[in-house]
Design an enzyme around this catalytic site. Structure first.
Site, PDB file in Angstrom:
ATOM      1  CE  LYS A 162      -1.994  -2.734  -0.894  1.00  0.00           C
ATOM      2  NZ  LYS A 162      -1.098  -3.798  -0.450  1.00  0.00           N
ATOM      3  CE  LYS A 165       6.367   5.222   0.087  1.00  0.00           C
ATOM      4  NZ  LYS A 165       6.810   4.164   0.973  1.00  0.00           N
ATOM      5  CE  LYS A 218       6.839  -1.900  -6.990  1.00  0.00           C
ATOM      6  NZ  LYS A 218       7.313  -3.268  -6.848  1.00  0.00           N
TER       7      LYS A 218
END
Ligand code: TRP
Length: 357
Positions: free
Chosen positions: A116, A222, A225
């Site tokens: 991140k 997978k 979002k």
């Protein structure tokens, strides 16, 4: 005879948008399956959502929609405690206290932080990813791009969510196992530093069998979002059909019993989740003898997905229209969650030597 206390289970989902089929099979459906047998606590991690600086209006809307999605999927507020993280002021209080026992080094080495942080700075992971390189990237970051401190202390906050409820079983996905490992480490460290036995060490909830992996429609990886490959529970049938018909495939099997490419295997995985065994067998046989038409497979898959999500979508919309009900659910949930949280917090304060004169 006294009835044995149920084990405390806790899990949460960040309020960063609508929930999708991956959340449904990977989390919601499992939560529902254990709510009778455990002391279940399911919450909406809106403070964690803040780490990526969401738009305030969207954040608020997401909290509401995730709540409605929890309820529509079958989480029963009479059985499980459902609450919003930011409704529990004891959480940020304990977060400050626990941070005094957490090292910045161990936080900086956490995989999710590295990912991140690099995303926030617009950087890619270099070939030779050493701790020194990473530190330089963070400290040397241009001032107009920054990695906020909340992102660094994300694992502390998650440990607090768990430890403040003294939860021992935490259903999480593979990407969260490192955070759970840190939670155990922090619990152990606190207990041994003060010579107490305050926090139990939580483990991943073992549902048995292989973990459910819900793939996206774009061929690889997978459903997620941030990948933009999602089938949302709130999507209406027209949208779902369109998304499925556009899913990535290949040129078709060229010889009997050929191995499957990832995009096609992913469609079969979705079919296995949503359809009946004989439908799956029909298409597997058709793949094996090369008679398969992907258009037919997709049409069937779309209908099976719609059959799963349609009743959920209708319930979501009904629940969202009932503001009083939503408010009641989270008020009751917060009351229950706060009772345990404030007990743990005051024990912790005592232990650390913080008490009123
Ligand atoms: N970090 C989790 C995720 O992104 C969400 C979360 C926050 C959580 N606090 C938690 C999950 C406590 C389990 C327990 O999926």
């Amino acid at each position: 005879m006294e009835t044995p206390k149920k084990e405390i289970v806790l899990s949460g989902i960040r309020s960063t948008g609508n929930l999708h089929l991956g959340n449904y099979y990977g989390a919601l459906r499992k939560f529902v399956s254990i709510q009778n047998d455990y002391d279940c606590n399911f919450f909406i991690a809106d403070l964690h959502a803040l780490t990526t600086n969401p738009d305030p209006t969207q954040l608020h809307a997401s909290v509401k929609s995730v709540l409605a999605e929890y309820l529509a999927a079958g989480i029963n507020p009479e059985k499980a405690t459902i609450f919003i993280q930011s409704d529990i002021p004891e959480i940020p209080q304990m977060y400050l206290l626990l941070n005094m026992h957490v090292g910045i080094g161990e936080l900086m080495r956490t995989a999710s932080f590295k990912d991140k942080a690099r995303k926030a700075l617009g950087l890619k992971t270099p070939e030779n990813d050493t701790d020194e390189n990473f530190e330089h990237e963070i400290i040397g970051a241009e001032t107009n791009k920054r990695v906020n401190a909340g992102l660094l202390t994300y694992p502390t906050l998650m440990a607090v969510d768990i430890l403040i409820q003294k939860a021992t079983k935490v259903p999480v996905g593979k990407d969260q196992l490192q955070h759970l490992e840190l939670t155990r480490r922090f619990a152990r460290r606190f207990n041994s530093f003060y010579g107490v036995d305050l926090f139990p060490e939580p483990t991943d909830f073992d549902f048995g069998g292989a973990p459910v992996k819900v793939p996206g429609l774009d061929g690889s990886g997978k459903m997620g979002k941030s990948e933009g490959n999602c089938l949302y529970l709130i999507d209406d049938p027209k949208v779902l059909r369109k998304k499925v018909m556009r899913a990535t495939t290949d040129e078709g099997p060229q010889a009997p019993n050929s191995p499957m490419s990832e995009p096609v295997a992913n469609l079969f995985t979705l079919l296995e989740l949503t359809s009946t065994p004989d439908v799956v067998k029909h298409f597997r046989d058709a793949y094996a003898d090369c008679s398969i038409r992907y258009g037919d497979l997709k049409k069937q898959l779309a209908e099976d997905i719609v059959a799963v999500t349609n009743p959920i979508r209708e319930r979501i919309n009904d629940i969202l229209a009932n503001e009083d009900y939503l408010r009641r659910v989270v008020r009751d949930g917060a009351e229950r969650a706060r009772a345990r949280a404030s007990e743990t917090l005051s024990e912790m304060r005592q232990i650390m030597g913080i008490h009123s004169l």
